[in-house]
Every structure is written in structure tokens, then in C-alpha cells.
Design a protein around this motif. Structure first.
Motif, PDB file in Angstrom:
ATOM      1  N   LEU A 326       0.833  -1.211   0.000  1.00 27.81           N
ATOM      2  CA  LEU A 326       0.000   0.000   0.000  1.00 27.81           C
ATOM      3  C   LEU A 326       0.865   1.257   0.000  1.00 27.81           C
ATOM      4  N   LEU A 327       2.017   1.183   0.648  1.00 32.37           N
ATOM      5  CA  LEU A 327       2.893   2.351   0.782  1.00 32.37           C
ATOM      6  C   LEU A 327       3.917   2.456  -0.342  1.00 32.37           C
ATOM      7  N   ARG A 328       3.900   1.560  -1.292  1.00 31.03           N
ATOM      8  CA  ARG A 328       4.917   1.570  -2.348  1.00 31.03           C
ATOM      9  C   ARG A 328       4.937   2.928  -3.054  1.00 31.03           C
ATOM     10  N   GLY A 329       6.132   3.549  -3.085  1.00 31.22           N
ATOM     11  CA  GLY A 329       6.290   4.839  -3.736  1.00 31.22           C
ATOM     12  C   GLY A 329       5.692   5.998  -2.974  1.00 31.22           C
ATOM     13  N   LYS A 330       5.342   5.807  -1.708  1.00 26.75           N
ATOM     14  CA  LYS A 330       4.652   6.850  -0.933  1.00 26.75           C
ATOM     15  C   LYS A 330       5.457   7.272   0.285  1.00 26.75           C
ATOM     16  N   ARG A 331       5.013   8.385   0.881  1.00 27.45           N
ATOM     17  CA  ARG A 331       5.559   8.877   2.141  1.00 27.45           C
ATOM     18  C   ARG A 331       4.467   8.827   3.206  1.00 27.45           C
ATOM     19  N   LEU A 332       4.757   8.153   4.308  1.00 25.82           N
ATOM     20  CA  LEU A 332       3.880   8.171   5.475  1.00 25.82           C
ATOM     21  C   LEU A 332       4.613   8.933   6.567  1.00 25.82           C
ATOM     22  N   VAL A 333       3.985   9.985   7.079  1.00 26.21           N
ATOM     23  CA  VAL A 333       4.660  10.890   8.009  1.00 26.21           C
ATOM     24  C   VAL A 333       3.867  10.979   9.313  1.00 26.21           C
ATOM     25  N   PHE A 334       4.573  10.844  10.436  1.00 24.75           N
ATOM     26  CA  PHE A 334       4.004  11.097  11.760  1.00 24.75           C
ATOM     27  C   PHE A 334       4.505  12.455  12.230  1.00 24.75           C
ATOM     28  N   VAL A 335       3.592  13.284  12.721  1.00 26.71           N
ATOM     29  CA  VAL A 335       3.943  14.615  13.215  1.00 26.71           C
ATOM     30  C   VAL A 335       3.342  14.767  14.600  1.00 26.71           C
ATOM     31  N   GLY A 336       4.173  15.055  15.599  1.00 21.83           N
ATOM     32  CA  GLY A 336       3.624  15.236  16.943  1.00 21.83           C
ATOM     33  C   GLY A 336       4.666  15.068  18.018  1.00 21.83           C
ATOM     34  N   ASP A 337       4.210  14.591  19.181  1.00 23.88           N
ATOM     35  CA  ASP A 337       5.082  14.482  20.343  1.00 23.88           C
ATOM     36  C   ASP A 337       5.683  13.076  20.432  1.00 23.88           C
ATOM     37  N   SER A 338       6.249  12.757  21.597  1.00 20.94           N
ATOM     38  CA  SER A 338       6.943  11.482  21.763  1.00 20.94           C
ATOM     39  C   SER A 338       5.985  10.292  21.729  1.00 20.94           C
ATOM     40  N   LEU A 339       4.683  10.505  21.942  1.00 15.39           N
ATOM     41  CA  LEU A 339       3.721   9.406  21.798  1.00 15.39           C
ATOM     42  C   LEU A 339       3.537   9.039  20.329  1.00 15.39           C
ATOM     43  N   ASN A 340       3.645  10.024  19.444  1.00 10.98           N
ATOM     44  CA  ASN A 340       3.639   9.705  18.018  1.00 10.98           C
ATOM     45  C   ASN A 340       4.951   9.050  17.597  1.00 10.98           C
TER      46      ASN A 340
END
Length: 618
Positions: A326-340
Motif C-alpha cells: 500500500l505504501l509503495r512509492g509513498k511517504r507516510l509521516v508522523f507529526v507530533g510528540d513522543s507518543l507519536n
């Protein structure tokens, strides 16, 4: 017919074409008299008309025309071959190919009066074809899942309760769960349809690792246009491959989408499952030391053997290879604090465990410790995708202002989004969070800390400050994120379990080894998350809210507590000078289930996307 007759009645008079002068004078004088006298009557008008009919030539012509018209009509009715003429068809024929049963008279009538509304019983316009059947990614019929309340902007906001479940954080006597005599919760929820194998994978879902393209010395494919914001290549071929990959998720997982229809996947309970965790404890080198309870010598491992079971449906077990497709060729980004960051490291370990060649999974900058400020990006070479983390505990900017004594005063700019936002605004999937840092002393008291423009508030309620901050974030998302390209998630507040004090005042959780079973001991729903939900509803960009607050509130047993560092003796771990961590989570552990919920949402969204594309095809 009446129009034609009137035309000929008034078109011919006593003396050939038109009326005679004498008759014209009489008509004019009659008209003048009517005007002078204020108007005639119906009887006088009829007399004027019959005077015309009394003329011999007019009567002869009228009868002759009527006889000719009747003869023509009879000829057409008893000689259908005459109607095959194109000229005749264009003028007198029906405009609908399905109206052959209609008479020539009705066709003629519709020709002269085209705006007349008539029911077209036999027309194709009255037939509405049924919608095409919707299929999942393997061709099975799957209804569209609706597990969220949908706001006007199509944002998906779900509370942990459903129509069939009791109110939030209230004790219940649900039929799906009984309490055993030993006090342990026994789940009666339906089992998952997938059958895990001994190695932790799902039967029938494994796929061979695709052949990787040629790589350069940085570990990225050669001869591809590089995305400067992520340091990885995302050329056209990768984007096309990513679109194809959305269609390749396993049939085992996508079949479960049917069971999630009208289901609140955040309302449920934890059940013991011996097939968990999703990766062997101690096998992932990318877990920060404070989260690695196994290597920090935590003696028990029961906290790893739970999975989240929604009340009224099942969710698929996270299959790392399918998610990488599903993520092929994509960017998955987490933005936040240390729980993220906790969630980000969990996903990196889950995906890494499914890759055969572990050397092809690495952090782009080469760093191995992720607690400092900044951003980090794990690359998966075989799939040309990245899983990234941007540290931003407030989602708005931390600021400094000159103080009166010449020093600098720390403030929080509620009106400016955090600095690194431009680096991830074009990512394919973004998961935001904030919450825990709003409970610290400076933010909770709100005295001389919050700033908008050049104004620093002497005192501002923390809930109001939080509302202004997430409003600033929401405006940035609406102005900068393209919802046609980017899926936006917001992960809710993760519950803490300090007992006997706060994190800096002796709070403890090291003696907790089992989840909460009695719902009356759960905390109230956080006010800040209610504020967040109200902001999301007004956004133009659809936001999927991962409401994990209640599911984490059960798990008082799964925090690092005193197992935050290695090489401590038991006495050192329990020293009053050592803080216990009852906010973050051990890995493997609870954040793995957050990623399973994220995985389920991605399956649903890409399945819906494929269905929409199929419906648009002719």
C-alpha cells in the motif's frame, strides 16, 4: 387543425384572396363602433365571423380543404409504406426509437407542440439501471465500510461508543463479555477470520518480495527524480507502482472489510491472543531505549499478548508486506510528540519484520537514537517508500521573546504553525497528534506563556489555548494539504496511569501487570479531545480521527514504568529520585494496535478509491 382553419377563414374573402373593400369597411366600422362603445359582445363577434362563412367562395374552399385533409389522412393510415420517406419521418415521426407503439397523430401533435409534457412510459428515460456491484480488491462483493460519524466536510469522527454500546466510560453488562470467577475478562466476541501461523504471519497473505530496482550508494533507485523534501526518489514509475500496489492487498484482509460496515472500531476490549506480538521482542534495533522494556529486563511479558477486539466487528491483523505494498512509492509521516514517536517506531518495527533483507531498511541520516529535536526518515528500499517522524509536541511554534532583564522568555505562539510543516505538506499520508505537553506546568497554568502576535497573555485557560492552537493547525491544513493526494489522520490522546502522584511527583505504575477490567475505573474523556473534534468538524479537509483514548485507558499494565533504562538494579529502578514512565508504552505493545487500526483505515480508503475509479469507467 383549428389553427389551419382559422388561417384560411381569415385569409380568403368574397372576392378571391382577401375580403372586398366593402366588407373591409364594414369590419373597420364595426371595430370602431366597439372601441367607441367600450367594446362589443361575444354574440356580435360571432355574427361577424358567420358573415364570412356565408360567402360562397369561402364555404367552397373550406369544405374542399377539409375533404382533402381527410383523404390524405386515410391514405397514410392504410398505406404504411408512405411513411418510410425520410422527409415524412423527419417532420411527422416520433423522436424516440422506443415509441413505435405511439400513433402518428400523437407524433404530429408533439411536433407542433414540443413543450407539452407527456408521460413516456416506454421511453428509456423511465428506466434507471441498478448500480454496479462493488467489489473488493480480490473481486469479492464488499459493502463500503462506515465506521465513523461523518461531518459535513467528510471528516470521520468517532467516539468510543456506538448506538448498541453503553455510554462512554460507564460500566456495562455487555453480552459480549463475561467476568470469570477469577476476575479475568473472558471475551465472547467473534474470532478473527484469519488464521495466524506459527511464525506470526497470516495464512494465504504472504507474498514474494518484489525485485528491487538498481540502487545508488545512498540506497535509492538510480535515474529517478528525487524528492528534495524527503531525500528519497518518487518518480512516475514509483507512483504508478504505488497505485498498482493498492490493488494487491491480500484477500484475507480485505474480506474483513465487510464486517467493519457500520462498526465503531474504537469501541471494544482487549483480549488475550497467543499469536501476538507482531514481531519478536528484542528483534527490532530501532526502538529507543526508554521504550524497549524487554531489553531493559522487564520480567513479565503478558502485556504483549493482547489484541484489540472491536465490540461489533473484526479488524484485520496487520500484515507488514501488504502494508508495504500500500505504501509503495509513498511517504507516510508522523507529526507530533513522543507518543507519536512511540507509534512511528512501532510501525517501523512491524514493517521491518516483514522484509527479508533487513539491511534494506535504514534511517536516511544514519542516526540510531531519535529523542532529539528534528525529523527522521526510515527508507524501505524494495518498496521505495519512507516512514517518517517530525517532532512537534504542540503543532504550533515554540518561541522566544526578549525579557526585561535581558534574558529570553519562552513562549508558545498559538497563531503560527510549527516550522517544519512545509517539509511534509505534500506527503501521501500524515498522522498528527498533540496533547501530553499541554498537561505540563507551564501550559496547564498558562501564565505568561501563550502568545499571539506580539501579545503575551498574562493568563489564559489551557483549554482555550489548545483550541486556538488546533484552529491554527486546521487552517494550515486547509490551505496547504491537497486532500485529493494526501490522507490526513489525527491520533487522539493516549491515556496515562500515574498512581500516587504525577510524573514528577512520585507517580507509579510498576506494580500493574493486568489491564483494567472494570470500566468504572476508566478516566473521563479529555476535554481537549472534545475541543479537537469540534474544530475538525469545521475543516474543509477531511480528517480521520483515530480515537484511541478509551482503548489505551484500559492498559495500565503496558507502560515502561521503571524499565526505562538498562543496567539498573531493582533498588536503583525504584529510587524516589528516578521518574517512572507511565505515559509512553513498551514496544512491542499497545502502539502496535494503533497501527493495526491505521492499517484497517488505509485498506478501507484505498478500497473505496478503487470502487470510485471502477464506477467512473464506461
Amino acid at each position: 387543425m383549428l389553427i389551419i382553419w382559422v388561417f384560411f377563414f381569415f385569409g380568403f374573402g368574397e372576392r378571391g384572396i382577401g375580403f372586398g373593400e366593402e366588407q373591409s369597411k364594414k369590419s373597420a366600422m364595426a371595430s370602431t363602433n366597439k372601441v367607441v362603445s367600450g367594446g362589443g359582445s361575444l354574440i356580435s363577434d360571432l355574427k361577424n365571423l358567420f358573415c364570412v362563412l356565408r360567402t360562397r367562395r369561402t364555404m367552397v374552399f373550406a369544405y374542399g380543404f377539409m375533404f382533402a385533409f381527410i383523404a390524405c389522412t386515410v391514405f397514410i393510415a392504410f398505406n404504411p409504406s408512405a411513411t418510410s420517406s425520410p422527409w415524412f419521418t423527419n417532420i411527422f415521426g416520433s423522436r424516440s426509437s422506443d415509441s413505435s407503439y405511439r400513433t402518428h397523430f400523437s407524433s404530429l401533435f408533439s411536433y407542433f407542440l414540443p413543450n407539452t409534457s407527456q408521460p413516456i412510459i416506454g421511453s428509456t428515460q423511465a428506466i434507471v439501471p441498478p448500480p454496479l456491484p462493488r467489489t473488493d480488491l480480490k473481486g469479492f462483493t464488499v459493502p463500503v465500510a462506515k465506521q465513523f460519524q461523518t461531518a459535513e466536510n467528510q471528516s470521520e469522527i468517532s467516539t468510543p461508543t456506538s448506538v448498541k454500546s453503553p455510554p462512554l466510560y460507564k460500566n456495562d453488562s455487555s453480552k459480549n463479555r463475561t467476568e470469570t470467577s477469577s476476575g479475568k475478562a473472558k471475551s465472547q466476541a467473534p474470532p478473527l477470520k484469519t488464521q495466524p501461523l506459527k511464525n506470526g504471519t497470516v495464512s494465504g497473505s504472504a507474498k514474494p518480495t518484489p525485485k528491487s530496482p538498481p540502487m545508488d550508494n545512498r540506497g535509492v533507485p538510480k535515474n529517478k527524480k528525487e524528492d528534495s523534501s524527503s531525500g528519497m526518489t518518487l518518480g512516475k514509475t514509483q507512483a504508478q507502482a504505488g497505485n498498482q500496489a493498492e490493488k494487491k492487498v491480500s484477500g484475507q484482509a480485505t474480506n474483513l472489510l465487510s464486517s467493519m460496515m457500520d462498526c465503531n472500531i474504537f469501541d471494544g476490549r482487549w483480549v488475550e491472543d497467543g499469536s501476538y506480538p507482531l514481531y519478536p521482542p528484542g528483534s527490532c534495533p530501532h526502538i529507543d531505549e526508554p521504550f524497549n522494556c524487554y531489553l531493559n529486563s522487564r520480567p513479565d511479558g503478558a502485556y504483549q499478548k493482547f489484541r484489540w477486539q472491536p465490540r461489533n466487528c473484526n479488524i484485520p491483523r496487520l500484515n507488514g508486506r501488504d502494508m508495504l505494498e500500500l505504501l509503495r512509492g509513498k511517504r507516510l509521516v508522523f507529526v507530533g510528540d513522543s507518543l507519536n514517536r512511540n507509534m512511528w517506531e512501532s510501525l517501523v518495527c512491524i514493517l521491518r519484520n516483514s522484509v527479508q533483507d533487513k539491511s534494506k531498511v535504514f534511517e536516511a541520516s544514519g542516526r540510531k537514537e531519535f529523542r532529539t529535536d528534528g525529523s527522521y526518515s526510515f527508507l524501505f528500499k524494495d518498496y521505495n517508500c519512507s516512514v517518517e517522524f517530525f517532532q512537534s509536541p504542540f503543532l504550533v511554534q515554540e518561541w522566544e521573546m526578549p525579557d526585561t532583564n535581558g534574558s529570553k522568555k519562552e513562549t508558545l505562539r498559538l497563531d503560527i504553525v510549527e516550522r517544519s510543516s512545509d517539509e511534509y505538506k505534500n506527503a501521501d499520508i500524515i498522522v498528527f497528534n498533540t496533547g501530553h505537553w499541554w498537561t505540563h506546568e507551564k501550559t496547564s497554568k498558562g501564565r505568561g506563556y501563550y502568545q499571539e502576535g506580539s501579545h503575551i497573555y498574562d493568563e489564559l485557560n489551557v483549554a482555550e489555548a489548545f483550541r486556538r492552537a488546533v484552529t491554527t493547525w486546521s487552517r494550515w491544513v486547509d490551505a496547504n494539504v491537497n486532500p485529493k493526494k494526501t490522507l490526513v489522520f489525527f491520533r487522539g490522546y493516549s491515556a496515562s496511569h500515574f498512581s500516587g502522584g504525577q510524573w514528577n511527583s512520585g507517580g507509579q505504575c510498576d506494580n500493574e501487570t493486568e489491564p483494567i477490567k472494570n470500566e468504572t475505573y476508566l478516566s473521563a474523556y479529555p476535554e481537549k479531545m472534545a475541543v479537537l473534534e469540534s474544530v475538525i468538524k469545521w475543516m474543509k479537509t477531511p480528517i480521520s480521527y483515530l480515537n484511541i483514548t478509551r482503548m489505551t485507558d484500559y492498559r495500565k499494565d503496558a507502560h515502561p514504568s521503571i524499565y526505562r533504562k538498562q543496567y539498573f538494579t531493582d533498588e536503583e529502578r525504584r529510587s524516589p529520585l528516578r521518574y517512572q514512565d507511565c505515559s509512553h508504552w513498551c514496544l512491542p505493545g499497545v502502539p502496535d494496535s494503533w497501527n493495526e487500526l491505521l492499517y484497517a483505515q488505509l485498506l478501507i480508503k484505498y478500497n473505496q478509491k478503487q470502487q470510485q475509479q471502477q464506477q467512473k469507467r464506461p
